[in-house]
Design a protein around this motif. Structure first.
Motif, PDB file in Angstrom:
ATOM      1  N   LYS A  12       0.822  -1.212   0.000  1.00 37.05           N
ATOM      2  CA  LYS A  12       0.000   0.000   0.000  1.00 37.05           C
ATOM      3  C   LYS A  12       0.853   1.258   0.000  1.00 37.05           C
ATOM      4  CE  LYS A  12      -3.997  -1.992   2.328  1.00 37.05           C
ATOM      5  NZ  LYS A  12      -4.816  -1.988   3.559  1.00 37.05           N
ATOM      6  N   ILE A  13       1.930   1.250   0.777  1.00 34.57           N
ATOM      7  CA  ILE A  13       2.821   2.410   0.828  1.00 34.57           C
ATOM      8  C   ILE A  13       3.503   2.613  -0.526  1.00 34.57           C
ATOM      9  CG2 ILE A  13       4.909   3.344   1.903  1.00 34.57           C
ATOM     10  CD1 ILE A  13       4.062   1.868   4.467  1.00 34.57           C
ATOM     11  N   ARG A  14       3.945   1.523  -1.136  1.00 28.16           N
ATOM     12  CA  ARG A  14       4.600   1.623  -2.450  1.00 28.16           C
ATOM     13  C   ARG A  14       3.634   2.140  -3.506  1.00 28.16           C
ATOM     14  NH1 ARG A  14       6.525  -3.792  -4.216  1.00 28.16           N
ATOM     15  NH2 ARG A  14       4.341  -3.999  -4.698  1.00 28.16           N
ATOM     16  N   ILE A  15       2.397   1.642  -3.509  1.00 29.02           N
ATOM     17  CA  ILE A  15       1.399   2.090  -4.483  1.00 29.02           C
ATOM     18  C   ILE A  15       1.078   3.570  -4.288  1.00 29.02           C
ATOM     19  CG2 ILE A  15      -1.027   1.828  -5.134  1.00 29.02           C
ATOM     20  CD1 ILE A  15      -0.609  -1.215  -4.732  1.00 29.02           C
ATOM     21  N   TRP A  20       1.341   9.147  -6.210  1.00 26.57           N
ATOM     22  CA  TRP A  20       1.702  10.555  -6.014  1.00 26.57           C
ATOM     23  C   TRP A  20       2.669  11.031  -7.099  1.00 26.57           C
ATOM     24  CZ3 TRP A  20      -0.413  14.305  -3.303  1.00 26.57           C
ATOM     25  CH2 TRP A  20      -1.175  14.006  -2.180  1.00 26.57           C
ATOM     26  N   ILE A  21       3.637  10.205  -7.440  1.00 26.31           N
ATOM     27  CA  ILE A  21       4.588  10.587  -8.491  1.00 26.31           C
ATOM     28  C   ILE A  21       3.886  10.697  -9.832  1.00 26.31           C
ATOM     29  CG2 ILE A  21       6.596   9.790  -9.802  1.00 26.31           C
ATOM     30  CD1 ILE A  21       7.754   8.780  -7.160  1.00 26.31           C
ATOM     31  N   CYS A  22       3.009   9.751 -10.156  1.00 27.22           N
ATOM     32  CA  CYS A  22       2.265   9.806 -11.424  1.00 27.22           C
ATOM     33  C   CYS A  22       1.369  11.043 -11.487  1.00 27.22           C
ATOM     34  CB  CYS A  22       1.435   8.539 -11.614  1.00 27.22           C
ATOM     35  SG  CYS A  22       2.419   7.080 -11.967  1.00 27.22           S
ATOM     36  N   ILE A  40       5.572  19.360  -5.685  1.00 23.55           N
ATOM     37  CA  ILE A  40       5.227  18.949  -4.328  1.00 23.55           C
ATOM     38  C   ILE A  40       4.671  17.529  -4.351  1.00 23.55           C
ATOM     39  CG2 ILE A  40       3.676  19.398  -2.382  1.00 23.55           C
ATOM     40  CD1 ILE A  40       4.023  22.387  -2.997  1.00 23.55           C
ATOM     41  N   PHE A  41       3.821  17.217  -5.337  1.00 25.35           N
ATOM     42  CA  PHE A  41       3.288  15.859  -5.476  1.00 25.35           C
ATOM     43  C   PHE A  41       4.414  14.850  -5.697  1.00 25.35           C
ATOM     44  CE2 PHE A  41      -1.148  17.225  -7.197  1.00 25.35           C
ATOM     45  CZ  PHE A  41      -1.472  17.692  -5.942  1.00 25.35           C
ATOM     46  N   ILE A  42       5.366  15.212  -6.544  1.00 29.00           N
ATOM     47  CA  ILE A  42       6.491  14.311  -6.819  1.00 29.00           C
ATOM     48  C   ILE A  42       7.328  14.117  -5.550  1.00 29.00           C
ATOM     49  CG2 ILE A  42       8.634  14.066  -8.130  1.00 29.00           C
ATOM     50  CD1 ILE A  42       7.141  15.452 -10.469  1.00 29.00           C
ATOM     51  N   ALA A  43       7.535  15.193  -4.796  1.00 30.18           N
ATOM     52  CA  ALA A  43       8.302  15.088  -3.546  1.00 30.18           C
ATOM     53  C   ALA A  43       7.577  14.185  -2.541  1.00 30.18           C
ATOM     54  CB  ALA A  43       8.526  16.473  -2.951  1.00 30.18           C
ATOM     55  N   ILE A  44       6.255  14.297  -2.451  1.00 27.51           N
ATOM     56  CA  ILE A  44       5.484  13.426  -1.560  1.00 27.51           C
ATOM     57  C   ILE A  44       5.621  11.969  -1.998  1.00 27.51           C
ATOM     58  CG2 ILE A  44       3.142  12.814  -0.820  1.00 27.51           C
ATOM     59  CD1 ILE A  44       2.522  15.833  -0.850  1.00 27.51           C
ATOM     60  N   GLY A  45       5.579  11.736  -3.298  1.00 24.31           N
ATOM     61  CA  GLY A  45       5.750  10.382  -3.815  1.00 24.31           C
ATOM     62  C   GLY A  45       7.120   9.810  -3.496  1.00 24.31           C
ATOM     63  N   ILE A  46       8.145  10.642  -3.606  1.00 24.98           N
ATOM     64  CA  ILE A  46       9.500  10.184  -3.276  1.00 24.98           C
ATOM     65  C   ILE A  46       9.606   9.880  -1.785  1.00 24.98           C
ATOM     66  CG2 ILE A  46      11.904  10.950  -3.133  1.00 24.98           C
ATOM     67  CD1 ILE A  46      11.406  12.388  -5.839  1.00 24.98           C
ATOM     68  N   SER A  50      10.622   6.289  -0.250  1.00 25.07           N
ATOM     69  CA  SER A  50      11.739   6.124   0.687  1.00 25.07           C
ATOM     70  C   SER A  50      11.255   5.488   1.985  1.00 25.07           C
ATOM     71  CB  SER A  50      12.424   7.462   0.946  1.00 25.07           C
ATOM     72  OG  SER A  50      11.534   8.373   1.527  1.00 25.07           O
ATOM     73  N   TRP A  51      10.037   5.829   2.412  1.00 24.76           N
ATOM     74  CA  TRP A  51       9.436   5.199   3.583  1.00 24.76           C
ATOM     75  C   TRP A  51       9.245   3.704   3.337  1.00 24.76           C
ATOM     76  CZ3 TRP A  51       3.695   5.966   5.205  1.00 24.76           C
ATOM     77  CH2 TRP A  51       3.504   5.545   6.515  1.00 24.76           C
ATOM     78  N   TYR A  52       8.819   3.351   2.119  1.00 26.41           N
ATOM     79  CA  TYR A  52       8.648   1.946   1.746  1.00 26.41           C
ATOM     80  C   TYR A  52       9.987   1.204   1.816  1.00 26.41           C
ATOM     81  CZ  TYR A  52       8.562  -2.028  -1.395  1.00 26.41           C
ATOM     82  OH  TYR A  52       8.722  -3.269  -1.930  1.00 26.41           O
ATOM     83  N   VAL A  53      11.040   1.794   1.263  1.00 21.91           N
ATOM     84  CA  VAL A  53      12.349   1.143   1.262  1.00 21.91           C
ATOM     85  C   VAL A  53      12.848   0.948   2.696  1.00 21.91           C
ATOM     86  CG1 VAL A  53      14.781   1.453   0.631  1.00 21.91           C
ATOM     87  CG2 VAL A  53      12.996   1.902  -1.043  1.00 21.91           C
ATOM     88  N   TYR A  54      12.680   1.971   3.537  1.00 16.46           N
ATOM     89  CA  TYR A  54      13.114   1.865   4.927  1.00 16.46           C
ATOM     90  C   TYR A  54      12.358   0.754   5.651  1.00 16.46           C
ATOM     91  CZ  TYR A  54      13.747   2.909   9.848  1.00 16.46           C
ATOM     92  OH  TYR A  54      14.009   2.798  11.192  1.00 16.46           O
ATOM     93  N   ARG A  55      11.043   0.732   5.502  1.00 19.55           N
ATOM     94  CA  ARG A  55      10.238  -0.276   6.198  1.00 19.55           C
ATOM     95  C   ARG A  55      10.472  -1.678   5.671  1.00 19.55           C
ATOM     96  NH1 ARG A  55       4.321   1.494   8.216  1.00 19.55           N
ATOM     97  NH2 ARG A  55       5.057   2.769   9.928  1.00 19.55           N
TER      98      ARG A  55
END
Length: 125
Positions: A12-15, A20-22, A40-46, A50-55
């Motif tokens: 869910k986090i990855r999607i 957000w990036i799309c 700002i949308f792209i930054a939120i997506g990134i 990054s939260w997904y990768v960390y988790r």
């Protein structure tokens, strides 16, 4: 013992990050170049990715010898020999010693891992 987050939660986090990036890219190509909202949308997506990768890399709960470490926004740990009370309440588990109280969410991990951890903690007390 390492207990990771649920696969469904990570998906869910990855999607959300990809969406957000799309949305940011779509808006960047359709609106004027002076608008800041797409970036700002792209930054939120990134941030979501990054939260997904960390988790996905760092386990949520880790038992290292005599310590239980919970990796949340900040890292919390408790010594299992000092554990004096274990309380379960509505998807949360509270671990108490004489000087410290920490909690972890059982709905963030797989049910069989949750049962395995709880049985381990009950035998350690």
């Amino acid at each position: 013992m390492k207990i990771h987050y649920k696969k469904k939660l990570l998906d869910k986090i990855r999607i959300m990050g990809i969406l957000w990036i799309c949305a940011g890219l779509l808006q960047a190509f359709t609106v004027s170049r002076s608008d800041i909202a797409p970036y700002i949308f792209i930054a939120i997506g990134i941030l979501y990715l990054s939260w997904y990768v960390y988790r996905s890399k760092v386990p949520y709960i880790q038992v290292k010898g005599n310590k239980l470490v919970i990796h949340n926004f900040w890292r919390e740990n408790i010594t299992l020999t000092e554990l004096c009370h274990l309380e379960e309440n509505a998807g949360r588990v509270y671990l108490k010693t004489h000087s410290k109280k920490i909690r972890f969410q059982t709905y963030l991990i797989e049910p069989q891992a949750s049962e395995e951890l709880l049985s381990y903690l009950r035998t350690e007390r």
